[in-house]
Design a protein around this motif. Structure first.
Motif, PDB file in Angstrom:
ATOM      1  N   LYS A   1      18.060  53.486  68.479  1.00  0.00           N
ATOM      2  CA  LYS A   1      18.562  54.831  68.266  1.00  0.00           C
ATOM      3  C   LYS A   1      20.052  54.859  68.547  1.00  0.00           C
ATOM      4  O   LYS A   1      20.636  53.868  68.963  1.00  0.00           O
ATOM      5  CB  LYS A   1      17.823  55.846  69.133  1.00  0.00           C
ATOM      6  CG  LYS A   1      17.946  55.611  70.621  1.00  0.00           C
ATOM      7  CD  LYS A   1      17.148  56.642  71.366  1.00  0.00           C
ATOM      8  CE  LYS A   1      17.374  56.490  72.862  1.00  0.00           C
ATOM      9  NZ  LYS A   1      16.696  57.511  73.621  1.00  0.00           N
ATOM     10  N   GLY A   2      20.653  55.987  68.288  1.00  0.00           N
ATOM     11  CA  GLY A   2      22.090  56.138  68.526  1.00  0.00           C
ATOM     12  C   GLY A   2      22.906  55.435  67.455  1.00  0.00           C
ATOM     13  O   GLY A   2      22.553  55.430  66.281  1.00  0.00           O
ATOM     14  N   GLU A   3      23.987  54.822  67.858  1.00  0.00           N
ATOM     15  CA  GLU A   3      24.911  54.162  66.931  1.00  0.00           C
ATOM     16  C   GLU A   3      24.275  52.968  66.213  1.00  0.00           C
ATOM     17  O   GLU A   3      24.699  52.607  65.123  1.00  0.00           O
ATOM     18  CB  GLU A   3      26.161  53.696  67.684  1.00  0.00           C
ATOM     19  CG  GLU A   3      26.984  54.833  68.262  1.00  0.00           C
ATOM     20  CD  GLU A   3      27.639  55.670  67.188  1.00  0.00           C
ATOM     21  OE1 GLU A   3      28.107  55.102  66.187  1.00  0.00           O
ATOM     22  OE2 GLU A   3      27.675  56.899  67.357  1.00  0.00           O
ATOM     23  N   LYS A   4      23.269  52.353  66.823  1.00  0.00           N
ATOM     24  CA  LYS A   4      22.646  51.163  66.235  1.00  0.00           C
ATOM     25  C   LYS A   4      21.626  51.504  65.145  1.00  0.00           C
ATOM     26  O   LYS A   4      21.225  50.643  64.386  1.00  0.00           O
ATOM     27  CB  LYS A   4      21.969  50.335  67.328  1.00  0.00           C
ATOM     28  CG  LYS A   4      22.954  49.756  68.319  1.00  0.00           C
ATOM     29  CD  LYS A   4      22.237  48.955  69.378  1.00  0.00           C
ATOM     30  CE  LYS A   4      23.216  48.419  70.407  1.00  0.00           C
ATOM     31  NZ  LYS A   4      22.533  47.687  71.470  1.00  0.00           N
TER      32      LYS A   4
ATOM     33  N   LYS B   1      22.058  54.961  59.194  1.00  0.00           N
ATOM     34  CA  LYS B   1      22.698  56.269  58.957  1.00  0.00           C
ATOM     35  C   LYS B   1      21.693  57.369  58.606  1.00  0.00           C
ATOM     36  O   LYS B   1      21.771  58.467  59.154  1.00  0.00           O
ATOM     37  CB  LYS B   1      23.777  56.155  57.868  1.00  0.00           C
ATOM     38  CG  LYS B   1      24.948  55.284  58.274  1.00  0.00           C
ATOM     39  CD  LYS B   1      25.729  55.916  59.408  1.00  0.00           C
ATOM     40  CE  LYS B   1      26.896  54.996  59.754  1.00  0.00           C
ATOM     41  NZ  LYS B   1      27.565  55.381  60.971  1.00  0.00           N
TER      42      LYS B   1
ATOM     43  N   GLN C   1      20.008  58.434  61.759  1.00  0.00           N
ATOM     44  CA  GLN C   1      20.911  59.210  62.610  1.00  0.00           C
ATOM     45  C   GLN C   1      20.984  60.664  62.137  1.00  0.00           C
ATOM     46  O   GLN C   1      20.942  61.588  62.951  1.00  0.00           O
ATOM     47  CB  GLN C   1      22.314  58.599  62.594  1.00  0.00           C
ATOM     48  CG  GLN C   1      22.417  57.290  63.336  1.00  0.00           C
ATOM     49  CD  GLN C   1      23.825  56.696  63.269  1.00  0.00           C
ATOM     50  OE1 GLN C   1      24.784  57.391  62.973  1.00  0.00           O
ATOM     51  NE2 GLN C   1      23.931  55.415  63.543  1.00  0.00           N
ATOM     52  N   ARG C   2      21.078  60.877  60.819  1.00  0.00           N
ATOM     53  CA  ARG C   2      21.133  62.238  60.276  1.00  0.00           C
ATOM     54  C   ARG C   2      19.827  62.986  60.541  1.00  0.00           C
ATOM     55  O   ARG C   2      19.830  64.161  60.900  1.00  0.00           O
ATOM     56  CB  ARG C   2      21.442  62.214  58.784  1.00  0.00           C
ATOM     57  CG  ARG C   2      22.886  61.874  58.471  1.00  0.00           C
ATOM     58  CD  ARG C   2      23.234  62.143  57.016  1.00  0.00           C
ATOM     59  NE  ARG C   2      22.396  61.419  56.063  1.00  0.00           N
ATOM     60  CZ  ARG C   2      22.634  60.186  55.623  1.00  0.00           C
ATOM     61  NH1 ARG C   2      23.696  59.524  56.031  1.00  0.00           N
ATOM     62  NH2 ARG C   2      21.816  59.605  54.754  1.00  0.00           N
TER      63      ARG C   2
ATOM     64  N   LYS D   1      19.622  63.971  64.213  1.00  0.00           N
ATOM     65  CA  LYS D   1      20.538  65.074  64.513  1.00  0.00           C
ATOM     66  C   LYS D   1      19.965  66.404  64.014  1.00  0.00           C
ATOM     67  O   LYS D   1      20.013  67.418  64.713  1.00  0.00           O
ATOM     68  CB  LYS D   1      21.894  64.809  63.866  1.00  0.00           C
ATOM     69  CG  LYS D   1      22.961  65.772  64.262  1.00  0.00           C
ATOM     70  CD  LYS D   1      24.297  65.366  63.670  1.00  0.00           C
ATOM     71  CE  LYS D   1      25.398  66.318  64.086  1.00  0.00           C
ATOM     72  NZ  LYS D   1      26.685  65.932  63.520  1.00  0.00           N
TER      73      LYS D   1
END
Length: 106
Positions: A53-56, A59, A62-63, A66
């Protein structure tokens, strides 16, 4: 006046959610909560077992994460140690969190 009461209640709930989220994400614990059908449940949670999760994360993931957090701030994804699967805990219905030898009742 009703909007003010609602804003105050929301602010208090956010502080409560943050405290619960912090306890659950620190270490392995047992979370007791009320399920959507009204029954009580206890779940052993291991926070470090969640998938990337997170930056790793990718994309699109991640969206999606969020967007889900924005729509449902009271839901917390956790790793259910007994079922070996991801579950969501409704922070609004958490009644107790037991970590090690300490218990926190809400």
């Amino acid at each position: 006046m009703g909007y003010l009461r609602q804003a105050i209640a929301h602010e208090q709930a956010e502080a409560d959610y943050a405290a619960k989220r912090d306890l659950i994400q620190k270490a392995a614990c047992t979370v007791e909560f009320i399920k959507a059908d009204g029954t009580q449940r206890a779940m052993r949670v291991e926070p470090r077992k969640l998938p990337v999760k997170g930056e790793k994360a990718a994309k699109p993931a991640q969206r999606a994460t969020k967007a889900k957090k924005a729509r449902h701030p009271h839901l917390l994804p956790v790793w259910d140690a007994d079922a070996a699967a991801i579950r969501s805990v409704n922070l609004a219905t958490v009644t107790r969190i037991a970590t090690g030898n300490a218990g926190h009742t809400f």
